[in-house]
Write a protein that holds these residues in place. Structure first.
Motif, PDB file in Angstrom:
ATOM      1  N   TRP A 190       0.831  -1.212   0.000  1.00  0.00           N
ATOM      2  CA  TRP A 190       0.000   0.000   0.000  1.00  0.00           C
ATOM      3  C   TRP A 190       0.864   1.260   0.000  1.00  0.00           C
ATOM      4  N   SER A 191       1.930   1.268   0.826  1.00  0.00           N
ATOM      5  CA  SER A 191       2.778   2.464   0.903  1.00  0.00           C
ATOM      6  C   SER A 191       3.538   2.688  -0.406  1.00  0.00           C
ATOM      7  N   GLN A 244       1.068   4.222  -2.795  1.00  0.00           N
ATOM      8  CA  GLN A 244       0.857   5.638  -2.464  1.00  0.00           C
ATOM      9  C   GLN A 244       2.030   6.478  -2.979  1.00  0.00           C
ATOM     10  N   GLU A 245       3.235   5.964  -2.840  1.00  0.00           N
ATOM     11  CA  GLU A 245       4.422   6.678  -3.311  1.00  0.00           C
ATOM     12  C   GLU A 245       4.377   6.875  -4.827  1.00  0.00           C
ATOM     13  N   LYS A 246       3.992   5.819  -5.556  1.00  0.00           N
ATOM     14  CA  LYS A 246       3.870   5.928  -7.014  1.00  0.00           C
ATOM     15  C   LYS A 246       2.787   6.931  -7.405  1.00  0.00           C
ATOM     16  N   MET A 247       1.694   6.925  -6.680  1.00  0.00           N
ATOM     17  CA  MET A 247       0.603   7.867  -6.964  1.00  0.00           C
ATOM     18  C   MET A 247       1.079   9.311  -6.764  1.00  0.00           C
ATOM     19  N   ILE A 248       1.837   9.550  -5.713  1.00  0.00           N
ATOM     20  CA  ILE A 248       2.348  10.894  -5.441  1.00  0.00           C
ATOM     21  C   ILE A 248       3.332  11.314  -6.533  1.00  0.00           C
ATOM     22  N   GLU A 249       4.184  10.410  -6.984  1.00  0.00           N
ATOM     23  CA  GLU A 249       5.122  10.718  -8.063  1.00  0.00           C
ATOM     24  C   GLU A 249       4.390  11.085  -9.343  1.00  0.00           C
ATOM     25  N   LYS A 250       3.388  10.309  -9.703  1.00  0.00           N
ATOM     26  CA  LYS A 250       2.616  10.590 -10.924  1.00  0.00           C
ATOM     27  C   LYS A 250       1.895  11.927 -10.805  1.00  0.00           C
TER      28      LYS A 250
END
Length: 82
Positions: A22-23, A26-32
Motif C-alpha cells: 500500500w505504501s 501511495q508513493e507511485k501515486m504521489i510521483e505521478k
C-alpha cells in the motif's frame, strides 16, 4: 484476551506485507501526481508567455503613433497563434 494475541502473531507478516504494498502504491501515486502538476505548470507558463507577447504587441500598437494601426492589426491576423 491472552488467547487472541496468538492468533494475530501469525497474521503479522501478511499485515506488514499489505502495508508495504500500500505504501509503495501511495508513493507511485504521489510521483505521478507531481509529474502531472509539473507538466501543467509548464503548459500554463507557455500559455502565459504567449499571452504576454500578444499584450506587448498590442501595447506597442496602442502607443506607437507613427505606425498605421490597421496594417498592424492585419499583420496580427495573418500571424500564427503559436
Amino acid at each position: 484476551m491472552g488467547d487472541e494475541i496468538w492468533i494475530l502473531i501469525p497474521l503479522a507478516p501478511f499485515i506488514l506485507a499489505a502495508f508495504i504494498i500500500w505504501s509503495k502504491h501511495q508513493e507511485k501515486m504521489i510521483e505521478k501526481q507531481s509529474e502531472m502538476t509539473a507538466e501543467k505548470a509548464a503548459q500554463y507558463a507557455a500559455h502565459t508567455e504567449r499571452l504576454e507577447a500578444r499584450v506587448r504587441v498590442l501595447e506597442r500598437i496602442a502607443t506607437d503613433r507613427g505606425v498605421d494601426v490597421a496594417d498592424e492589426i492585419e499583420k496580427l491576423r495573418d500571424a500564427p497563434l503559436n
